[in-house]
Design a protein around this motif. Structure first.
Motif, PDB file in Angstrom:
ATOM      1  N   HIS A  38       0.839  -1.210   0.107  1.00 19.24           N
ATOM      2  CA  HIS A  38      -0.063   0.063   0.016  1.00 19.24           C
ATOM      3  C   HIS A  38       0.859   1.341  -0.036  1.00 19.24           C
ATOM      4  O   HIS A  38       0.567   2.133  -0.649  1.00 19.24           O
ATOM      5  N   ARG A  39       1.946   1.218   0.859  1.00 17.83           N
ATOM      6  CA  ARG A  39       2.975   2.490   0.678  1.00 17.83           C
ATOM      7  C   ARG A  39       3.550   2.587  -0.657  1.00 17.83           C
ATOM      8  O   ARG A  39       3.738   3.667  -0.974  1.00 17.83           O
ATOM      9  N   LEU A  40       3.764   1.296  -1.101  1.00 18.14           N
ATOM     10  CA  LEU A  40       4.486   1.371  -2.455  1.00 18.14           C
ATOM     11  C   LEU A  40       3.358   2.054  -3.489  1.00 18.14           C
ATOM     12  O   LEU A  40       4.129   2.859  -4.384  1.00 18.14           O
ATOM     13  N   GLN A  41       2.191   1.642  -3.557  1.00 20.00           N
ATOM     14  CA  GLN A  41       1.226   2.374  -4.352  1.00 20.00           C
ATOM     15  C   GLN A  41       1.160   3.926  -3.939  1.00 20.00           C
ATOM     16  O   GLN A  41       0.968   4.719  -4.882  1.00 20.00           O
ATOM     17  N   ALA A  42       1.233   4.227  -2.990  1.00 23.10           N
ATOM     18  CA  ALA A  42       0.765   5.890  -2.423  1.00 23.10           C
ATOM     19  C   ALA A  42       2.049   6.680  -2.799  1.00 23.10           C
ATOM     20  O   ALA A  42       1.828   7.727  -2.890  1.00 23.10           O
ATOM     21  N   THR A  43       3.170   5.926  -2.961  1.00 21.42           N
ATOM     22  CA  THR A  43       4.442   6.739  -3.035  1.00 21.42           C
ATOM     23  C   THR A  43       5.131   6.549  -4.287  1.00 21.42           C
ATOM     24  O   THR A  43       5.953   7.637  -4.688  1.00 21.42           O
ATOM     25  N   GLN A  44       5.147   5.433  -4.899  1.00 22.92           N
ATOM     26  CA  GLN A  44       6.047   5.071  -6.041  1.00 22.92           C
ATOM     27  C   GLN A  44       5.163   4.548  -7.419  1.00 22.92           C
ATOM     28  O   GLN A  44       5.728   4.701  -8.457  1.00 22.92           O
ATOM     29  N   ALA A  45       4.274   3.736  -7.226  1.00 22.79           N
ATOM     30  CA  ALA A  45       3.591   2.920  -7.972  1.00 22.79           C
ATOM     31  C   ALA A  45       2.271   2.999  -7.987  1.00 22.79           C
ATOM     32  O   ALA A  45       1.577   2.018  -7.717  1.00 22.79           O
ATOM     33  N   PRO A  46       1.394   3.954  -8.261  1.00 27.93           N
ATOM     34  CA  PRO A  46       0.215   4.371  -7.989  1.00 27.93           C
ATOM     35  C   PRO A  46      -0.668   3.219  -9.030  1.00 27.93           C
ATOM     36  O   PRO A  46      -1.938   3.058  -8.536  1.00 27.93           O
ATOM     37  N   ASP A  47      -0.350   2.772 -10.125  1.00 23.87           N
ATOM     38  CA  ASP A  47      -1.055   1.949 -10.956  1.00 23.87           C
ATOM     39  C   ASP A  47      -0.776   0.497 -10.657  1.00 23.87           C
ATOM     40  O   ASP A  47      -1.458  -0.269 -11.255  1.00 23.87           O
ATOM     41  N   LEU A  48      -0.064   0.228  -9.251  1.00 25.91           N
ATOM     42  CA  LEU A  48       0.193  -1.459  -9.174  1.00 25.91           C
ATOM     43  C   LEU A  48      -0.911  -2.027  -8.900  1.00 25.91           C
ATOM     44  O   LEU A  48      -1.835  -1.494  -7.984  1.00 25.91           O
ATOM     45  N   ALA A  49      -1.285  -3.015  -9.504  1.00 26.43           N
ATOM     46  CA  ALA A  49      -2.709  -3.761  -9.185  1.00 26.43           C
ATOM     47  C   ALA A  49      -2.562  -4.867  -8.214  1.00 26.43           C
ATOM     48  O   ALA A  49      -1.540  -5.700  -8.215  1.00 26.43           O
ATOM     49  N   VAL A  50      -3.344  -4.916  -7.016  1.00 29.22           N
ATOM     50  CA  VAL A  50      -3.236  -5.810  -6.046  1.00 29.22           C
ATOM     51  C   VAL A  50      -4.741  -6.084  -5.578  1.00 29.22           C
ATOM     52  O   VAL A  50      -5.692  -5.122  -5.378  1.00 29.22           O
ATOM     53  N   ARG A  51      -5.014  -7.255  -5.270  1.00 35.53           N
ATOM     54  CA  ARG A  51      -6.504  -7.660  -4.628  1.00 35.53           C
ATOM     55  C   ARG A  51      -6.307  -7.937  -3.093  1.00 35.53           C
ATOM     56  O   ARG A  51      -5.515  -8.625  -2.672  1.00 35.53           O
ATOM     57  N   TRP A  52      -7.131  -7.173  -2.462  1.00 30.70           N
ATOM     58  CA  TRP A  52      -7.059  -7.130  -1.133  1.00 30.70           C
ATOM     59  C   TRP A  52      -8.601  -6.895  -0.438  1.00 30.70           C
ATOM     60  O   TRP A  52      -9.416  -6.091  -1.245  1.00 30.70           O
ATOM     61  N   ASN A  53      -8.803  -7.116   0.839  1.00 29.97           N
ATOM     62  CA  ASN A  53     -10.238  -6.726   1.218  1.00 29.97           C
ATOM     63  C   ASN A  53     -10.138  -6.554   2.655  1.00 29.97           C
ATOM     64  O   ASN A  53     -10.075  -5.438   3.091  1.00 29.97           O
ATOM     65  N   CYS A  54      -9.986  -7.519   3.524  1.00 32.66           N
ATOM     66  CA  CYS A  54     -10.274  -7.453   5.068  1.00 32.66           C
ATOM     67  C   CYS A  54      -9.097  -7.227   5.687  1.00 32.66           C
ATOM     68  O   CYS A  54      -8.792  -6.433   6.883  1.00 32.66           O
ATOM     69  N   LYS A  55      -7.770  -7.434   5.182  1.00 32.65           N
ATOM     70  CA  LYS A  55      -6.595  -7.173   5.874  1.00 32.65           C
ATOM     71  C   LYS A  55      -6.418  -7.942   7.299  1.00 32.65           C
ATOM     72  O   LYS A  55      -5.715  -7.363   8.386  1.00 32.65           O
ATOM     73  N   ALA A  56      -6.992  -8.766   7.415  1.00 33.12           N
ATOM     74  CA  ALA A  56      -7.290  -9.496   8.743  1.00 33.12           C
ATOM     75  C   ALA A  56      -7.272 -10.959   8.566  1.00 33.12           C
ATOM     76  O   ALA A  56      -7.368 -11.710   9.597  1.00 33.12           O
ATOM     77  N   GLY A  57      -6.708 -11.727   7.338  1.00 33.16           N
ATOM     78  CA  GLY A  57      -6.458 -12.830   7.171  1.00 33.16           C
ATOM     79  C   GLY A  57      -7.694 -13.763   7.293  1.00 33.16           C
ATOM     80  O   GLY A  57      -7.776 -15.007   7.486  1.00 33.16           O
ATOM     81  N   LYS A  58      -8.876 -13.205   6.704  1.00 37.26           N
ATOM     82  CA  LYS A  58     -10.161 -13.818   6.774  1.00 37.26           C
ATOM     83  C   LYS A  58     -10.959 -13.974   5.581  1.00 37.26           C
ATOM     84  O   LYS A  58     -12.092 -14.820   5.253  1.00 37.26           O
ATOM     85  N   CYS A  59     -10.560 -13.096   4.616  1.00 34.23           N
ATOM     86  CA  CYS A  59     -11.170 -13.116   3.286  1.00 34.23           C
ATOM     87  C   CYS A  59     -10.308 -13.851   2.193  1.00 34.23           C
ATOM     88  O   CYS A  59     -10.660 -14.254   1.107  1.00 34.23           O
ATOM     89  N   GLY A  60      -9.057 -13.805   2.371  1.00 31.22           N
ATOM     90  CA  GLY A  60      -8.304 -14.647   1.244  1.00 31.22           C
ATOM     91  C   GLY A  60      -7.755 -14.048   0.101  1.00 31.22           C
ATOM     92  O   GLY A  60      -7.263 -14.609  -0.743  1.00 31.22           O
ATOM     93  N   SER A  61      -8.218 -12.592  -0.021  1.00 29.06           N
ATOM     94  CA  SER A  61      -7.977 -12.041  -1.241  1.00 29.06           C
ATOM     95  C   SER A  61      -6.431 -11.795  -1.694  1.00 29.06           C
ATOM     96  O   SER A  61      -6.329 -11.560  -2.908  1.00 29.06           O
ATOM     97  N   CYS A  62      -5.823 -11.261  -0.733  1.00 27.29           N
ATOM     98  CA  CYS A  62      -4.321 -11.006  -0.826  1.00 27.29           C
ATOM     99  C   CYS A  62      -3.399 -11.882  -1.140  1.00 27.29           C
ATOM    100  O   CYS A  62      -2.309 -11.794  -0.767  1.00 27.29           O
ATOM    101  N   SER A  63      -3.795 -12.957  -1.556  1.00 22.74           N
ATOM    102  CA  SER A  63      -2.755 -14.231  -1.918  1.00 22.74           C
ATOM    103  C   SER A  63      -1.763 -13.713  -2.751  1.00 22.74           C
ATOM    104  O   SER A  63      -2.176 -13.210  -3.659  1.00 22.74           O
TER     105      SER A  63
END
Length: 260
Positions: A38-63
């Motif tokens: 997320h910091r990389l997206q905010a500071t250097q690569a705003p077009d970086l595509a990544v899938r995420w949702n809960c950030k709590a290890g319960k949705c499985g999105s950020c594999s």
């Protein structure tokens, strides 16, 4: 708060191709890999595509694959890496890349639809189901699955052999078959649906050679191999080759069709 600069190599590209790009990103105490992305997206690569949702290890999105190992980015702490180490993040290798760290995991949804659902007992409405806890403990563990598909990604049957995908459901969905086969109220057999036979003939159970790599990467700690796949293999073999089991199934089937 302690901060330091960490070196990252992140895969950038799409279905047509791509390569690893080098970045230096600030890291704070207690952060996980997803924080850094997320910091990389905010500071250097705003077009970086990544899938995420809960950030709590319960949705499985950020594999993703971190230093070659399938992991959840939100559950991988930066403290597990040496500060001088370059951390490499790549998309799941077993599935087609959409863009950057996002992959097309529709293969898994197709396999999910191919597994016949729970068959309720005849004459019982949903609110009338009654089970003892001891009867559900074996399969209850499998309900913790968060559909991260890390087990699917690390399974070498599909990871290294694309041609196996049509015939092999993968550990996550063979575990689903095992769960239903263990369910004390599942009446599939009374309707003519043999889950052990379909596991072998339609979902590729025989392809699994129990290396336990799926169990090793499961973020929920599910013992996929020991508690689901091996018992399912044993029951499938008994069903096909044990003469007493074979005879018992024929007797039960005949009794069900002839009420006299």
């Amino acid at each position: 708060m302690t901060t330091y600069d960490a070196r990252f190599r992140v895969w950038r590209g799409d279905a047509e191709g791509g390569d690893l790009r080098d970045f230096t990103v600030e890291v704070h105490d207690g952060e996980v890999v997803l924080d850094i992305v997320h910091r990389l997206q905010a500071t250097q690569a705003p077009d970086l595509a990544v899938r995420w949702n809960c950030k709590a290890g319960k949705c499985g999105s950020c594999s993703a694959e971190i230093n070659g190992r399938p992991r959840l980015m939100c559950m991988t702490r930066m403290s597990v890496f040496d500060r001088t180490e370059t951390v490499t993040i790549t998309p799941l290798r077993a599935f087609p890349v959409v863009r950057d760290l996002v992959t097309d995991v529709s293969f898994n949804y197709e396999k999910a639809r191919s597994v016949p659902a729970f068959v309720p007992p005849a004459g019982l409405a949903p609110g009338e189901y009654r089970m003892q806890q001891v009867d559900v403990e074996r399969s209850q563990e499998f309900r913790k699955c968060i559909e991260c598909f890390l087990c699917q990604d690390t399974c070498h049957v599909v990871r290294d052999h694309e041609e196996n995908k049509p015939a092999f459901a993968g550990p996550r969905f063979l575990m689903r078959v095992a769960e239903l086969d263990m369910h004390p109220l599942d009446a599939a057999e009374e309707t003519g649906l043999d889950r052990k036979r379909t596991a072998q003939e339609e979902h590729g159970l025989g392809y699994c050679n129990i290396t336990k790599c799926c169990t090793e990467v499961c973020p929920e700690g599910i013992k996929i191999t020991d508690n689901a796949l091996i018992p399912l293999k044993e029951r499938a073999v008994d069903r096909k080759y044990d003469p007493l089991v074979w005879l018992g199934t024929r007797i039960r089937r005949r009794s069900a069709s002839d009420p006299r």
